[in-house]
Write a protein that holds these residues in place. Structure first.
Motif, PDB file in Angstrom:
ATOM      1  N   PRO A 135       0.800  -1.380   0.146  1.00 21.00           N
ATOM      2  CA  PRO A 135      -0.058  -0.415   0.055  1.00 21.00           C
ATOM      3  C   PRO A 135       1.247   1.899   0.056  1.00 21.00           C
ATOM      4  O   PRO A 135       2.375   0.621   0.551  1.00 21.00           O
ATOM      5  N   VAL A 136       0.849   2.350  -0.545  1.00 21.29           N
ATOM      6  CA  VAL A 136       0.913   3.539  -0.090  1.00 21.29           C
ATOM      7  C   VAL A 136       0.786   4.029   1.691  1.00 21.29           C
ATOM      8  O   VAL A 136      -0.296   3.558   2.168  1.00 21.29           O
ATOM      9  N   GLY A 137       1.252   5.001   1.958  1.00 20.30           N
ATOM     10  CA  GLY A 137       1.004   5.773   2.902  1.00 20.30           C
ATOM     11  C   GLY A 137       0.678   7.464   3.192  1.00 20.30           C
ATOM     12  O   GLY A 137       1.331   8.235   2.510  1.00 20.30           O
ATOM     13  N   ALA A 190       5.093   4.579  -1.082  1.00 18.22           N
ATOM     14  CA  ALA A 190       5.597   5.440  -0.981  1.00 18.22           C
ATOM     15  C   ALA A 190       4.553   5.872  -0.582  1.00 18.22           C
ATOM     16  O   ALA A 190       3.876   5.872   0.364  1.00 18.22           O
ATOM     17  N   MET A 191       5.120   7.709  -0.004  1.00 15.97           N
ATOM     18  CA  MET A 191       4.050   8.751   0.638  1.00 15.97           C
ATOM     19  C   MET A 191       3.453   8.929   0.326  1.00 15.97           C
ATOM     20  O   MET A 191       5.219  10.670   0.193  1.00 15.97           O
ATOM     21  N   ALA A 192       3.079  10.522   1.447  1.00 16.05           N
ATOM     22  CA  ALA A 192       2.413  11.359   1.002  1.00 16.05           C
ATOM     23  C   ALA A 192       2.021  11.871   2.893  1.00 16.05           C
ATOM     24  O   ALA A 192       1.665  10.982   3.393  1.00 16.05           O
ATOM     25  N   LEU A 193       1.881  13.602   2.341  1.00 23.92           N
ATOM     26  CA  LEU A 193       2.169  13.917   3.874  1.00 23.92           C
ATOM     27  C   LEU A 193       0.763  15.202   4.556  1.00 23.92           C
ATOM     28  O   LEU A 193       0.907  15.973   3.122  1.00 23.92           O
ATOM     29  N   ASN A 194      -0.707  14.987   4.835  1.00 22.77           N
ATOM     30  CA  ASN A 194      -1.092  15.117   4.638  1.00 22.77           C
ATOM     31  C   ASN A 194      -1.320  16.315   5.788  1.00 22.77           C
ATOM     32  O   ASN A 194      -1.302  16.583   6.572  1.00 22.77           O
ATOM     33  N   ALA A 195      -1.710  17.919   4.923  1.00 26.99           N
ATOM     34  CA  ALA A 195      -1.227  18.652   5.608  1.00 26.99           C
ATOM     35  C   ALA A 195      -2.221  20.512   5.441  1.00 26.99           C
ATOM     36  O   ALA A 195      -1.964  20.340   4.344  1.00 26.99           O
ATOM     37  N   ASN A 196      -2.744  20.793   5.569  1.00 23.51           N
ATOM     38  CA  ASN A 196      -3.419  22.387   5.581  1.00 23.51           C
ATOM     39  C   ASN A 196      -2.414  23.489   5.688  1.00 23.51           C
ATOM     40  O   ASN A 196      -1.200  23.581   6.433  1.00 23.51           O
TER      41      ASN A 196
END
Length: 206
Positions: free
Chosen positions: A4-6, A46-52
């Protein structure tokens, strides 16, 4: 993709830490967020960051920065939705979420969530910690999410739903239960005192 991706969830307001980005607070040789990244990276494709807010404050991480697509700080499910939309664009079928303020989550998190999903044929699996008195206690920011659920989640959020377990239960979520010995692996940093404890745990780790 073989894994999975993260998605790392860092979209909260950190009110008990006085606001700002908890993930950028120092911990060990790096930051709270760098500890999370180092722990999740080997487990995902792979990874992504959830941020506003302004994404440039995370420029040094080398990760895609995904803001919520639902207005008004809709909670962790909005971050999960951002991750699902990103995963779909990558051709991934599953996303694993992890909280940016939880530096000691299990190193076999993804394997255990994936095994539970297969065993239960479930589109969602939430991590849980075993409490000796109350039984499994779900950790709603740590889960495995099937990308096919993103439109249902988007509709639920647009209709005002905010409680994670309310939506996950309605979609047949399973759980993977983790042992809290020697301490809760999902211990998260909410206060300055928690950060001090995290530093002590990091220094005492084998």
């Amino acid at each position: 993709m073989t894994k999975p991706v993260g998605i790392i969830l860092a979209g909260g307001l950190a009110t008990r830490m006085g606001g700002g980005d908890k993930g950028l607070l120092p911990l060990g040789d790096g930051t709270l967020l760098s500890q999370v990244i180092d722990r999740l990276a080997p487990q995902v494709e792979a990874m992504a960051l959830n941020a506003n807010g302004d994404p440039t404050r995370f420029a040094g991480l080398g990760l895609p920065i995904l803001p919520d697509s639902i207005d008004g700080f809709a909670g962790p499910l909005a971050g999960v939705l951002a991750g699902l939309d990103w995963a779909a664009a990558q051709g991934a079928t599953q996303v694993v979420s992890a909280a940016a303020d939880t530096p000691f989550f299990p190193r076999d998190l993804v394997d255990r969530l994936t095994q539970a999903a297969r065993a239960a044929n479930a589109p969602i699996v939430l991590a849980a910690t075993l409490d000796p008195d109350r039984g499994p206690m779900r950790q709603p920011t740590f889960g495995l999410w099937d990308v096919t659920l993103r439109d249902d989640l988007r509709t639920a959020l647009e209709d005002g739903l905010r409680k994670v377990v309310q939506w996950t239960d309605s979609n047949g979520a399973a759980q993977a239960v983790f042992d809290p010995d020697p301490f809760d692996p999902f211990f998260n940093v909410n206060t300055p005192q928690d950060l001090t404890r995290a530093q002590s745990l990091l220094e005492s780790a084998p």
